[in-house]
Design a protein around this motif. Structure first.
Motif, PDB file in Angstrom:
ATOM      1  N   GLY A 352       2.018  -4.026   1.607  1.00  0.00           N
ATOM      2  CA  GLY A 352       0.724  -4.591   1.222  1.00  0.00           C
ATOM      3  C   GLY A 352       0.285  -4.208  -0.170  1.00  0.00           C
ATOM      4  N   GLY A 353       1.221  -3.705  -0.976  1.00  0.00           N
ATOM      5  CA  GLY A 353       0.884  -3.292  -2.337  1.00  0.00           C
ATOM      6  C   GLY A 353       1.538  -4.183  -3.368  1.00  0.00           C
ATOM      7  N   ARG A 354       1.591  -3.698  -4.589  1.00  0.00           N
ATOM      8  CA  ARG A 354       2.246  -4.446  -5.653  1.00  0.00           C
ATOM      9  C   ARG A 354       2.808  -3.485  -6.685  1.00  0.00           C
ATOM     10  N   ILE A 355       3.795  -3.962  -7.434  1.00  0.00           N
ATOM     11  CA  ILE A 355       4.440  -3.153  -8.455  1.00  0.00           C
ATOM     12  C   ILE A 355       4.532  -3.980  -9.723  1.00  0.00           C
ATOM     13  N   LYS A 356       4.359  -3.334 -10.860  1.00  0.00           N
ATOM     14  CA  LYS A 356       4.460  -4.038 -12.137  1.00  0.00           C
ATOM     15  C   LYS A 356       5.032  -3.092 -13.178  1.00  0.00           C
ATOM     16  N   ALA A 357       5.533  -3.676 -14.258  1.00  0.00           N
ATOM     17  CA  ALA A 357       6.090  -2.892 -15.357  1.00  0.00           C
ATOM     18  C   ALA A 357       5.354  -3.226 -16.644  1.00  0.00           C
ATOM     19  N   GLU A 358       5.118  -2.203 -17.440  1.00  0.00           N
ATOM     20  CA  GLU A 358       4.471  -2.368 -18.737  1.00  0.00           C
ATOM     21  C   GLU A 358       5.314  -1.643 -19.778  1.00  0.00           C
ATOM     22  N   SER A 359       5.445  -2.217 -20.960  1.00  0.00           N
ATOM     23  CA  SER A 359       6.249  -1.584 -21.994  1.00  0.00           C
ATOM     24  C   SER A 359       5.698  -1.942 -23.366  1.00  0.00           C
ATOM     25  N   SER A 360       5.313  -0.932 -24.114  1.00  0.00           N
ATOM     26  CA  SER A 360       4.806  -1.138 -25.472  1.00  0.00           C
ATOM     27  C   SER A 360       4.755   0.203 -26.192  1.00  0.00           C
ATOM     28  N   ASN A 361       4.800   0.133 -27.511  1.00  0.00           N
ATOM     29  CA  ASN A 361       4.690   1.325 -28.356  1.00  0.00           C
ATOM     30  C   ASN A 361       5.677   2.412 -27.957  1.00  0.00           C
ATOM     31  N   GLY A 362       6.894   2.004 -27.585  1.00  0.00           N
ATOM     32  CA  GLY A 362       7.926   2.974 -27.254  1.00  0.00           C
ATOM     33  C   GLY A 362       7.760   3.651 -25.906  1.00  0.00           C
ATOM     34  N   LEU A 363       6.859   3.145 -25.070  1.00  0.00           N
ATOM     35  CA  LEU A 363       6.606   3.759 -23.762  1.00  0.00           C
ATOM     36  C   LEU A 363       6.716   2.700 -22.673  1.00  0.00           C
ATOM     37  N   THR A 364       7.440   3.003 -21.598  1.00  0.00           N
ATOM     38  CA  THR A 364       7.579   2.104 -20.454  1.00  0.00           C
ATOM     39  C   THR A 364       6.945   2.739 -19.230  1.00  0.00           C
ATOM     40  N   SER A 365       6.162   1.950 -18.499  1.00  0.00           N
ATOM     41  CA  SER A 365       5.484   2.445 -17.298  1.00  0.00           C
ATOM     42  C   SER A 365       5.762   1.505 -16.131  1.00  0.00           C
ATOM     43  N   PHE A 366       6.015   2.093 -14.974  1.00  0.00           N
ATOM     44  CA  PHE A 366       6.079   1.350 -13.720  1.00  0.00           C
ATOM     45  C   PHE A 366       4.883   1.789 -12.887  1.00  0.00           C
ATOM     46  N   VAL A 367       4.070   0.817 -12.502  1.00  0.00           N
ATOM     47  CA  VAL A 367       2.829   1.100 -11.785  1.00  0.00           C
ATOM     48  C   VAL A 367       2.923   0.529 -10.368  1.00  0.00           C
ATOM     49  N   ILE A 368       2.711   1.395  -9.381  1.00  0.00           N
ATOM     50  CA  ILE A 368       2.731   0.987  -7.978  1.00  0.00           C
ATOM     51  C   ILE A 368       1.327   1.149  -7.408  1.00  0.00           C
ATOM     52  N   GLU A 369       0.849   0.095  -6.765  1.00  0.00           N
ATOM     53  CA  GLU A 369      -0.448   0.157  -6.091  1.00  0.00           C
ATOM     54  C   GLU A 369      -0.213  -0.018  -4.593  1.00  0.00           C
ATOM     55  N   LEU A 370      -0.643   0.986  -3.812  1.00  0.00           N
ATOM     56  CA  LEU A 370      -0.519   0.935  -2.360  1.00  0.00           C
ATOM     57  C   LEU A 370      -1.902   1.018  -1.737  1.00  0.00           C
ATOM     58  N   PRO A 371      -2.114   0.358  -0.602  1.00  0.00           N
ATOM     59  CA  PRO A 371      -3.409   0.497   0.079  1.00  0.00           C
ATOM     60  C   PRO A 371      -3.697   1.968   0.360  1.00  0.00           C
ATOM     61  N   SER A 372      -4.946   2.380   0.176  1.00  0.00           N
ATOM     62  CA  SER A 372      -5.293   3.784   0.395  1.00  0.00           C
ATOM     63  C   SER A 372      -5.036   4.174   1.840  1.00  0.00           C
ATOM     64  N   ILE A 373      -4.824   5.480   2.065  1.00  0.00           N
ATOM     65  CA  ILE A 373      -4.518   5.939   3.412  1.00  0.00           C
ATOM     66  C   ILE A 373      -5.696   5.705   4.349  1.00  0.00           C
ATOM     67  N   ARG A 374      -6.919   5.763   3.806  1.00  0.00           N
ATOM     68  CA  ARG A 374      -8.098   5.478   4.646  1.00  0.00           C
ATOM     69  C   ARG A 374      -8.090   4.026   5.095  1.00  0.00           C
ATOM     70  N   GLU A 375      -7.778   3.144   4.145  1.00  0.00           N
ATOM     71  CA  GLU A 375      -7.729   1.704   4.460  1.00  0.00           C
ATOM     72  C   GLU A 375      -6.628   1.428   5.479  1.00  0.00           C
ATOM     73  N   GLU A 376      -5.465   2.049   5.307  1.00  0.00           N
ATOM     74  CA  GLU A 376      -4.333   1.829   6.201  1.00  0.00           C
ATOM     75  C   GLU A 376      -4.645   2.348   7.607  1.00  0.00           C
ATOM     76  N   LEU A 377      -5.209   3.537   7.710  1.00  0.00           N
ATOM     77  CA  LEU A 377      -5.510   4.118   9.023  1.00  0.00           C
ATOM     78  C   LEU A 377      -6.586   3.331   9.736  1.00  0.00           C
ATOM     79  N   THR A 378      -7.516   2.730   8.964  1.00  0.00           N
ATOM     80  CA  THR A 378      -8.557   1.912   9.564  1.00  0.00           C
ATOM     81  C   THR A 378      -7.983   0.631  10.172  1.00  0.00           C
ATOM     82  N   MET A 379      -6.982   0.048   9.460  1.00  0.00           N
ATOM     83  CA  MET A 379      -6.382  -1.206   9.909  1.00  0.00           C
ATOM     84  C   MET A 379      -5.287  -1.008  10.928  1.00  0.00           C
ATOM     85  N   ALA A 380      -4.769   0.228  11.038  1.00  0.00           N
ATOM     86  CA  ALA A 380      -3.650   0.471  11.954  1.00  0.00           C
ATOM     87  C   ALA A 380      -4.084   0.262  13.395  1.00  0.00           C
ATOM     88  N   PRO A 381      -3.219  -0.298  14.288  1.00  0.00           N
ATOM     89  CA  PRO A 381      -3.572  -0.528  15.674  1.00  0.00           C
ATOM     90  C   PRO A 381      -3.715   0.781  16.444  1.00  0.00           C
TER      91      PRO A 381
END
Length: 381
Positions: A352-381
């Protein structure tokens, strides 16, 4: 499960044309009825009786009697026949029109898989024409994507076959030297054994990548979610990657707070982080630092991997494609199958998250966004 929303289609032109065609036939029927009614009385009836007297050389009373028996007495029957004829014409017109429309649509469907110009239908089928052209473009895009993936996969198989042949030849060569020279000095023997071990280990990695390709295409990914201590997971992965880091004098700097946790499949997320860190090791500058950060928000947890080194802008949008490798990867001992980042994206998306890559000025970043643990535990059955 995603619910598809039913969209209303605009058939205004088709409705208008059908309405006016039906209205024309109805007006014709009404006109015919009024005309027949007029034949039983008034000047029109007198004129018809006059014609009968002249044509058949009869007197007026005889002609009037013939007209009465032939027309006036049977008027209800004649009106019924006329109405039936016009109703038949109405249905025939509608059936013929819609048959022609169906033939056009079927012809358009036949052209869906054909290359060439856009599908063209009658103006009143504009909505159908638009949807068929959209479907044709979608099918073309999917076919192009499938061909692209197949081409990349075939290229990868050729690359891996070549890469497997090279270390295998080296292993056989060094073992042959050891076998043919049992009295070889110990220092040289140790050197050859170590080189053969390195090549055999490289061969093992490449064979595992072949299995990775097969498994990625045949097995659906399922998740077994648990609470994960993000800091200690990254510590463990960093320790496992120590040999690769040591070989190129790089290190991983873990800036993640010890109190940050995520909720997900520990094995799958470890695979995501491992793939990203391996990619950073392969493509970052020599003797550089790979930094990892994490921050919790009310609805998501953001994890960032940063390294020195830049990915060209034209390749940045392709690195998550299956079987894609940066050109320098083939020349590197760390060059992979091109599946690592694609698998990472699939796993993150499945969480339920997303991943993206950014690269500029000699620096590369991989950014991962995951649902917070509170959000996940609330939605869990």
């Amino acid at each position: 499960m995603k619910k598809f929303r039913k969209t209303n289609s605009d058939y205004t032109k088709l409705n208008r044309i059908t309405f006016f065609r039906g209205l024309g036939i109805m007006l014709g029927a009404v006109s015919a009825v009024l005309l027949l009614r007029a034949m039983t009385r008034g000047h029109l009836a007198d004129t018809i009786v006059l014609w009968i007297t002249r044509i058949f050389s009869l007197n007026e009373d005889q002609a009037d009697m013939i007209y009465f028996k032939a027309v006036t007495a049977n008027m209800q029957f004649i009106l019924g026949i006329v109405i039936i004829i016009f109703v038949f014409l109405l249905f025939y017109m509608l059936l013929y029109s819609y048959k022609r429309y169906f033939d056009e649509v079927l012809s358009g469907i036949d052209k869906l898989m054909e290359d060439g110009d856009a599908i063209s239908l009658s103006p009143e089928l504009e909505t159908v024409e638009r949807k068929l052209n959209y479907a044709k473009q979608t099918l073309k895009t999917q076919a192009d994507e499938a061909r692209k993936t197949e081409r990349q996969k075939n290229e990868l198989v050729v690359y891996l076959a070549h890469d497997i042949k090279t270390p295998l030849t080296s292993v056989i060569g060094y073992l042959s030297l050891l076998d043919e020279n049992p009295d070889m000095p110990d220092d040289k023997k140790i050197k050859y054994i170590h080189t053969a071990w390195e090549k055999a280990n490289r061969l093992r990695i490449l064979v595992n990548e072949f299995f990775e390709i097969t498994r990625n295409h045949s097995e659906p990914i399922s998740l077994q979610k648990v609470k994960i201590d993000l800091y200690y997971m990254l510590v463990q992965i960093s320790e496992e990657l120590y040999p690769q880091l040591s070989a190129c004098k790089k290190r991983i700097e873990n800036n993640v707070g010890e109190d940050i946790s995520v909720y997900g499949d520990s094995e799958k997320l470890a695979r995501v982080f491992n793939n990203i860190l391996k990619n950073a090791i392969a493509y970052s500058e020599d003797e550089s630092v790979i930094s990892v950060f994490a921050e919790e928000f009310p609805e998501k947890t953001v994890i960032r991997f940063e390294n020195r080194g830049e990915i060209p802008g034209d390749k940045l949008g392709l690195i998550f494609d299956k079987f894609y490798r940066l050109s320098s990867a083939r020349q590197s001992e760390t060059g992979g199958s091109g599946l690592g980042l694609a698998i990472a994206r699939d796993i993150v998306t499945l969480h339920g998250g997303r991943i993206k890559a950014e690269s500029s000025n000699g620096l590369t970043s991989f950014v991962i966004e995951l649902p917070s643990i509170r959000e996940e535990l609330t939605m869990a059955p």
